[in-house]
Design a protein around this motif. Structure first.
Motif, PDB file in Angstrom:
ATOM      1  N   ALA A  43      18.459  52.990  20.145  1.00 10.25           N
ATOM      2  CA  ALA A  43      19.832  52.967  20.668  1.00 10.25           C
ATOM      3  C   ALA A  43      19.834  52.930  22.191  1.00 10.25           C
ATOM      4  CB  ALA A  43      20.608  54.186  20.179  1.00 10.25           C
ATOM      5  N   ASP A  44      20.777  52.195  22.741  1.00  7.76           N
ATOM      6  CA  ASP A  44      20.999  52.141  24.188  1.00  7.76           C
ATOM      7  C   ASP A  44      22.258  52.956  24.463  1.00  7.76           C
ATOM      8  OD1 ASP A  44      20.856  51.445  26.870  1.00  7.76           O
ATOM      9  OD2 ASP A  44      22.043  49.620  26.565  1.00  7.76           O
ATOM     10  N   ILE A  45      22.102  54.066  25.173  1.00 11.01           N
ATOM     11  CA  ILE A  45      23.208  55.001  25.405  1.00 11.01           C
ATOM     12  C   ILE A  45      23.477  55.088  26.906  1.00 11.01           C
ATOM     13  CG2 ILE A  45      24.024  57.358  25.083  1.00 11.01           C
ATOM     14  CD1 ILE A  45      21.834  57.532  22.822  1.00 11.01           C
ATOM     15  N   LYS A  46      24.730  54.883  27.291  1.00 14.37           N
ATOM     16  CA  LYS A  46      25.137  55.008  28.684  1.00 14.37           C
ATOM     17  C   LYS A  46      26.198  56.096  28.784  1.00 14.37           C
ATOM     18  CE  LYS A  46      24.157  50.246  29.783  1.00 14.37           C
ATOM     19  NZ  LYS A  46      24.684  48.932  30.012  1.00 14.37           N
ATOM     20  N   VAL A  47      25.943  57.058  29.627  1.00 14.66           N
ATOM     21  CA  VAL A  47      26.867  58.175  29.830  1.00 14.66           C
ATOM     22  C   VAL A  47      27.386  58.102  31.257  1.00 14.66           C
ATOM     23  CG1 VAL A  47      27.121  60.680  29.836  1.00 14.66           C
ATOM     24  CG2 VAL A  47      25.590  59.591  28.184  1.00 14.66           C
ATOM     25  N   GLU A  48      28.698  57.975  31.400  1.00 14.27           N
ATOM     26  CA  GLU A  48      29.333  57.954  32.719  1.00 14.27           C
ATOM     27  C   GLU A  48      30.421  59.020  32.725  1.00 14.27           C
ATOM     28  OE1 GLU A  48      30.869  54.025  33.214  1.00 14.27           O
ATOM     29  OE2 GLU A  48      28.949  53.098  32.712  1.00 14.27           O
ATOM     30  N   VAL A  49      30.210  60.041  33.534  1.00 15.58           N
ATOM     31  CA  VAL A  49      31.185  61.134  33.609  1.00 15.58           C
ATOM     32  C   VAL A  49      31.582  61.316  35.070  1.00 15.58           C
ATOM     33  CG1 VAL A  49      31.632  63.555  33.115  1.00 15.58           C
ATOM     34  CG2 VAL A  49      30.095  62.266  31.632  1.00 15.58           C
ATOM     35  N   ASN A  50      32.882  61.325  35.298  1.00 14.32           N
ATOM     36  CA  ASN A  50      33.383  61.652  36.644  1.00 14.32           C
ATOM     37  C   ASN A  50      34.510  62.661  36.484  1.00 14.32           C
ATOM     38  OD1 ASN A  50      35.725  60.162  35.993  1.00 14.32           O
ATOM     39  ND2 ASN A  50      34.817  58.274  36.775  1.00 14.32           N
ATOM     40  N   GLU A  51      35.236  62.911  37.560  1.00 16.83           N
ATOM     41  CA  GLU A  51      36.271  63.959  37.498  1.00 16.83           C
ATOM     42  C   GLU A  51      37.485  63.578  36.656  1.00 16.83           C
ATOM     43  OE1 GLU A  51      36.615  61.322  40.925  1.00 16.83           O
ATOM     44  OE2 GLU A  51      35.095  62.833  40.551  1.00 16.83           O
ATOM     45  N   ASP A  52      37.654  62.289  36.327  1.00 15.99           N
ATOM     46  CA  ASP A  52      38.816  61.847  35.553  1.00 15.99           C
ATOM     47  C   ASP A  52      38.522  61.611  34.073  1.00 15.99           C
ATOM     48  OD1 ASP A  52      40.357  61.874  37.853  1.00 15.99           O
ATOM     49  OD2 ASP A  52      39.942  59.764  38.302  1.00 15.99           O
ATOM     50  N   GLU A  53      37.337  61.061  33.788  1.00 15.74           N
ATOM     51  CA  GLU A  53      37.069  60.672  32.398  1.00 15.74           C
ATOM     52  C   GLU A  53      35.579  60.695  32.078  1.00 15.74           C
ATOM     53  OE1 GLU A  53      38.660  56.715  32.160  1.00 15.74           O
ATOM     54  OE2 GLU A  53      36.837  55.817  32.976  1.00 15.74           O
ATOM     55  N   ALA A  54      35.315  60.755  30.791  1.00 15.96           N
ATOM     56  CA  ALA A  54      33.951  60.628  30.271  1.00 15.96           C
ATOM     57  C   ALA A  54      33.912  59.343  29.447  1.00 15.96           C
ATOM     58  CB  ALA A  54      33.606  61.829  29.410  1.00 15.96           C
ATOM     59  N   ARG A  55      33.011  58.432  29.830  1.00 16.75           N
ATOM     60  CA  ARG A  55      32.891  57.135  29.141  1.00 16.75           C
ATOM     61  C   ARG A  55      31.491  57.050  28.551  1.00 16.75           C
ATOM     62  NH1 ARG A  55      35.531  52.252  29.622  1.00 16.75           N
ATOM     63  NH2 ARG A  55      36.771  53.158  31.297  1.00 16.75           N
ATOM     64  N   ILE A  56      31.431  56.911  27.227  1.00 21.19           N
ATOM     65  CA  ILE A  56      30.159  56.820  26.520  1.00 21.19           C
ATOM     66  C   ILE A  56      30.090  55.450  25.847  1.00 21.19           C
ATOM     67  CG2 ILE A  56      28.637  57.885  24.816  1.00 21.19           C
ATOM     68  CD1 ILE A  56      29.532  59.781  27.089  1.00 21.19           C
ATOM     69  N   THR A  57      29.021  54.707  26.129  1.00 22.47           N
ATOM     70  CA  THR A  57      28.802  53.402  25.508  1.00 22.47           C
ATOM     71  C   THR A  57      27.499  53.465  24.719  1.00 22.47           C
ATOM     72  OG1 THR A  57      29.927  52.295  27.332  1.00 22.47           O
ATOM     73  CG2 THR A  57      28.541  50.936  25.923  1.00 22.47           C
ATOM     74  N   VAL A  58      27.584  53.090  23.452  1.00 18.62           N
ATOM     75  CA  VAL A  58      26.422  53.127  22.571  1.00 18.62           C
ATOM     76  C   VAL A  58      26.226  51.746  21.960  1.00 18.62           C
ATOM     77  CG1 VAL A  58      25.382  54.209  20.540  1.00 18.62           C
ATOM     78  CG2 VAL A  58      26.903  55.538  22.005  1.00 18.62           C
ATOM     79  N   SER A  59      25.004  51.257  22.034  1.00 18.80           N
ATOM     80  CA  SER A  59      24.632  50.011  21.368  1.00 18.80           C
ATOM     81  C   SER A  59      23.431  50.326  20.478  1.00 18.80           C
ATOM     82  CB  SER A  59      24.273  48.940  22.394  1.00 18.80           C
ATOM     83  OG  SER A  59      23.911  47.747  21.730  1.00 18.80           O
ATOM     84  N   TYR A  60      23.573  50.067  19.193  1.00 18.36           N
ATOM     85  CA  TYR A  60      22.547  50.451  18.222  1.00 18.36           C
ATOM     86  C   TYR A  60      22.147  49.247  17.382  1.00 18.36           C
ATOM     87  CZ  TYR A  60      20.390  53.043  14.380  1.00 18.36           C
ATOM     88  OH  TYR A  60      19.518  53.510  13.429  1.00 18.36           O
ATOM     89  N   PRO A  61      20.849  48.902  17.334  1.00 14.45           N
ATOM     90  CA  PRO A  61      20.412  47.751  16.541  1.00 14.45           C
ATOM     91  C   PRO A  61      20.364  48.106  15.055  1.00 14.45           C
ATOM     92  CG  PRO A  61      18.526  48.754  17.611  1.00 14.45           C
ATOM     93  CD  PRO A  61      19.740  49.501  18.081  1.00 14.45           C
ATOM     94  N   VAL A  62      21.036  47.302  14.250  1.00 14.88           N
ATOM     95  CA  VAL A  62      21.068  47.503  12.797  1.00 14.88           C
ATOM     96  C   VAL A  62      20.280  46.366  12.155  1.00 14.88           C
ATOM     97  CG1 VAL A  62      22.542  47.675  10.768  1.00 14.88           C
ATOM     98  CG2 VAL A  62      23.329  48.578  12.948  1.00 14.88           C
ATOM     99  N   LYS A  63      19.203  46.701  11.463  1.00 12.97           N
ATOM    100  CA  LYS A  63      18.392  45.681  10.804  1.00 12.97           C
ATOM    101  C   LYS A  63      19.096  45.253   9.522  1.00 12.97           C
ATOM    102  CE  LYS A  63      13.720  44.744   9.243  1.00 12.97           C
ATOM    103  NZ  LYS A  63      13.237  43.693  10.072  1.00 12.97           N
ATOM    104  N   ASN A  64      19.297  43.952   9.375  1.00 15.48           N
ATOM    105  CA  ASN A  64      19.938  43.433   8.169  1.00 15.48           C
ATOM    106  C   ASN A  64      19.015  43.590   6.971  1.00 15.48           C
ATOM    107  OD1 ASN A  64      22.446  42.598   9.246  1.00 15.48           O
ATOM    108  ND2 ASN A  64      21.385  40.928  10.252  1.00 15.48           N
TER     109      ASN A  64
END
Length: 140
Positions: free
Chosen positions: A96-117
């Motif tokens: 999984a590729d996880i990006k955590v961005e937290v500042n004084e206004d908001e918390a933004r979490i982006t997750v990209s996860y590879p799913v094998k077919n």
């Protein structure tokens, strides 16, 4: 009406000529049914994993928005948030590729996860992997 031996032979010949029809129909229909079944399995698997990724990013954004006041915006918050995401993903978020961005206004979490077919239908239509991606934002 009496059935004579000659008529009985004609009836049996007629019946034997149709005996292969069911096998031919079966041979034509089964591959189509297998493709449909494999498609259902693949897209159900993709939907399940997409749901898990959305749930993980939502939970992590919610956690980060609440914990930012106690922990701050440092490495501990980022590490704890990534650990929470990995907990909620299948296979402990392996790949999984996880990006955590937290500042004084908001918390933004982006997750990209590879799913094998799972089957050849998914490989043909989508490729070997489908990347389930989700971004969740929570106000601090």
């Amino acid at each position: 009406m009496l059935i004579t031996p000659k008529m009985r032979g004609m009836i049996m010949k007629r019946k034997n000529k149709e005996s292969g029809q069911a096998m031919v129909e079966f041979a034509i229909v089964v591959p189509v049914l297998i493709v449909i079944l494999c498609g259902i399995l693949d897209f159900g698997w993709i939907y399940y994993n997409k749901y898990k990724v959305e749930e993980a990013s939502y939970e992590a954004a919610r956690y980060a928005a609440i914990a930012v006041e106690d922990i701050g915006t440092g490495d501990q918050l980022t590490g704890d948030t990534e650990a929470l995401v990995r907990e909620n993903l299948p296979n402990d978020g392996d790949g999984a590729d996880i990006k955590v961005e937290v500042n004084e206004d908001e918390a933004r979490i982006t997750v990209s996860y590879p799913v094998k077919n799972l089957t050849f239908v998914g490989w043909t239509l989508i490729g070997e992997y489908y990347y389930a991606t989700s971004t969740s934002v929570a106000s601090v």
